[in-house]
Write an enzyme that holds these catalytic residues in place. Structure first.
Site, PDB file in Angstrom:
ATOM      1  N   ASN A   1     137.484  24.787  40.140  1.00 34.23           N
ATOM      2  CA  ASN A   1     139.051  24.796  40.317  1.00 34.23           C
ATOM      3  C   ASN A   1     139.093  24.642  38.654  1.00 34.23           C
ATOM      4  OD1 ASN A   1     139.359  22.024  38.476  1.00 34.23           O
ATOM      5  ND2 ASN A   1     137.353  21.297  39.371  1.00 34.23           N
TER       6      ASN A   1
ATOM      7  N   CYS B   1     132.024  13.697  46.200  1.00 34.44           N
ATOM      8  CA  CYS B   1     133.354  13.343  46.225  1.00 34.44           C
ATOM      9  C   CYS B   1     133.662  12.993  47.965  1.00 34.44           C
ATOM     10  CB  CYS B   1     134.071  14.338  46.020  1.00 34.44           C
ATOM     11  SG  CYS B   1     136.248  14.278  46.296  1.00 34.44           S
TER      12      CYS B   1
ATOM     13  N   THR C   1     136.745  22.484  48.486  1.00 36.13           N
ATOM     14  CA  THR C   1     138.201  22.189  48.224  1.00 36.13           C
ATOM     15  C   THR C   1     138.937  22.466  46.965  1.00 36.13           C
ATOM     16  OG1 THR C   1     136.431  20.495  46.973  1.00 36.13           O
ATOM     17  CG2 THR C   1     137.217  19.468  49.671  1.00 36.13           C
TER      18      THR C   1
ATOM     19  N   CYS D   1     141.859  19.547  47.727  1.00 35.57           N
ATOM     20  CA  CYS D   1     141.933  18.451  47.774  1.00 35.57           C
ATOM     21  C   CYS D   1     143.302  17.827  46.877  1.00 35.57           C
ATOM     22  CB  CYS D   1     140.390  17.871  46.924  1.00 35.57           C
ATOM     23  SG  CYS D   1     140.408  18.053  45.368  1.00 35.57           S
TER      24      CYS D   1
ATOM     25  N   SER E   1     133.131  26.322  36.302  1.00 35.53           N
ATOM     26  CA  SER E   1     134.041  25.272  37.113  1.00 35.53           C
ATOM     27  C   SER E   1     135.630  25.816  38.170  1.00 35.53           C
ATOM     28  CB  SER E   1     134.639  24.484  36.268  1.00 35.53           C
ATOM     29  OG  SER E   1     135.860  23.734  37.040  1.00 35.53           O
TER      30      SER E   1
ATOM     31  N   HIS F   1     131.057  20.095  36.678  1.00 33.55           N
ATOM     32  CA  HIS F   1     130.613  21.702  36.490  1.00 33.55           C
ATOM     33  C   HIS F   1     131.775  21.461  34.735  1.00 33.55           C
ATOM     34  CE1 HIS F   1     129.682  23.798  40.320  1.00 33.55           C
ATOM     35  NE2 HIS F   1     128.602  23.212  39.552  1.00 33.55           N
TER      36      HIS F   1
ATOM     37  N   GLU G   1     129.079  23.522  46.686  1.00 35.96           N
ATOM     38  CA  GLU G   1     130.300  22.735  47.086  1.00 35.96           C
ATOM     39  C   GLU G   1     129.513  23.623  48.877  1.00 35.96           C
ATOM     40  OE1 GLU G   1     134.604  20.899  49.173  1.00 35.96           O
ATOM     41  OE2 GLU G   1     134.087  21.294  46.676  1.00 35.96           O
TER      42      GLU G   1
ATOM     43  N   SER H   1     137.291  18.297  35.954  1.00 37.86           N
ATOM     44  CA  SER H   1     136.057  17.799  35.741  1.00 37.86           C
ATOM     45  C   SER H   1     136.548  17.785  34.406  1.00 37.86           C
ATOM     46  CB  SER H   1     135.154  19.130  36.212  1.00 37.86           C
ATOM     47  OG  SER H   1     135.150  20.480  35.899  1.00 37.86           O
TER      48      SER H   1
ATOM     49  N   HIS I   1     129.518  17.515  43.971  1.00 39.52           N
ATOM     50  CA  HIS I   1     129.611  18.569  45.467  1.00 39.52           C
ATOM     51  C   HIS I   1     129.002  18.393  46.421  1.00 39.52           C
ATOM     52  CE1 HIS I   1     129.367  20.102  40.677  1.00 39.52           C
ATOM     53  NE2 HIS I   1     130.445  21.150  40.943  1.00 39.52           N
TER      54      HIS I   1
END
Length: 318
Positions: free
Chosen positions: A234, A105, A174, A204, A232, A50, A135, A277, A83
């Protein structure tokens, strides 16, 4: 001739670690190697990661991004995004005799395996995550429709009613907020003391490390800038973490062009980081833009470096 107005001083704190994680790096390499090996075009189901800049660069190399396999010609390679995808997607690719490369991943694949083990053991599975995120769609798509219940908040965890309270397990997306997830897990454990948990946190290492780095920087920054795209997970979480850690003026920006210098009025220290990302070139672009407007002193916050790496598929290394 009058002297130029001196630029105001500004300390730039760079969070470490930041930017690409091993899973993102692997996924991008898979698309690049596939184009080298098979020629263009190579199709990619969903954005490989992303980030708009990453996607646009890969498009220029010869990647074509689609949402479903039916948009891909059967004689060209297709890459599945980092994802992860529901089981039905590779099954369809096999039926159509397509050459496909899975860039999921490995840490997402680990969650898929965990969910499968819980299902095989007869447990009802709670997935902590965000509805609609690729995901989450991929993880829920590993199992029959009624096997997984999505929980997004503590309130959801309080309202969840399992078929058998003694046979419940949880897994997580994650890229979640570590602190938010801990609160949801606490609610599940209080309600279901026998709940089966992951052997190791599903969030993660890269997500955790970047959130911890942001907390360290936020404590000292008047403004905090997070490089990353709005879709995104994260990257969005990093902004939330920064605000909770004391950086009330935290902003998510796509690149240097999106930086509003008015945000820095009265600021002496600005923190800068990037989602997992987001490429490092975007961070450098922001530093360059700040350097045009301010007399900057760049200080990289010291932290252990990440050394994780993931192998590429054999089809691309042979």
């Amino acid at each position: 001739m009058s002297a130029a107005t001196p630029r105001p001083p500004l300390t730039v704190l760079l969070a470490t670690p930041r930017g690409f994680c091993a899973g993102v790096d692997r996924a991008i390499q898979i698309v690049e190697r596939a184009i080298e090996k098979y020629g263009a075009p190579v199709y990619v189901r969903h954005e490989i990661v992303h980030n708009r800049h990453v996607v646009e660069r890969l498009k220029r190399l010869g990647a074509v991004f689609v949402e479903e396999l039916e948009e891909c010609p059967p004689d060209r390679p297709v890459v599945f995004s980092a994802h992860g995808v529901p089981k039905a997607v590779p099954a369809e690719a096999k039926t159509r005799k397509m050459l496909y490369l899975d860039a999921t991943c490995p840490l997402v694949s680990k969650v898929h395996v965990e969910a499968g083990r819980h299902f095989d053991a007869g447990r009802e599975i709670v997935l902590i995550g965000h509805a609609g995120h690729p995901e989450v769609v991929g993880t829920m798509g590993q199992l029959p429709e009624d096997a997984v219940t999505l929980v997004e908040t503590v309130a959801d965890a309080e309202a969840f009613t399992p078929r058998d309270p003694a046979r419940v397990a949880f897994v997580t997306q994650t890229t979640l907020s570590v602190d938010d997830t801990a609160a949801i897990v606490e609610a599940l454990r209080r309600r279901f003391p026998a709940v089966a948990a992951p052997h190791k946190d599903d969030i993660c290492y890269a997500t955790t490390n970047r959130q911890e780095a942001v907390k360290a920087v936020a404590a000292h920054a008047d403004v905090l800038l997070v490089l990353g795209s709005a879709n995104s997970s994260n990257s969005v979480r990093l902004v939330e973490v920064a605000r909770r850690a004391g950086a009330a003026r935290a902003h998510l920006i796509e690149d240097a062009a999106a930086l509003d210098l008015a945000w820095l009025d009265g600021a002496a220290v600005v923190g800068v980081t990037a989602g997992a990302s987001a490429p490092e070139v975007l961070v450098q672009g922001v530093i360059d833009r700040l350097g045009e407007a301010f007399d900057i002193d760049v200080d990289e916050v010291d932290a252990p470096r990440e050394t994780v790496s993931f192998k590429l598929p054999r089809a691309l290394t042979g």
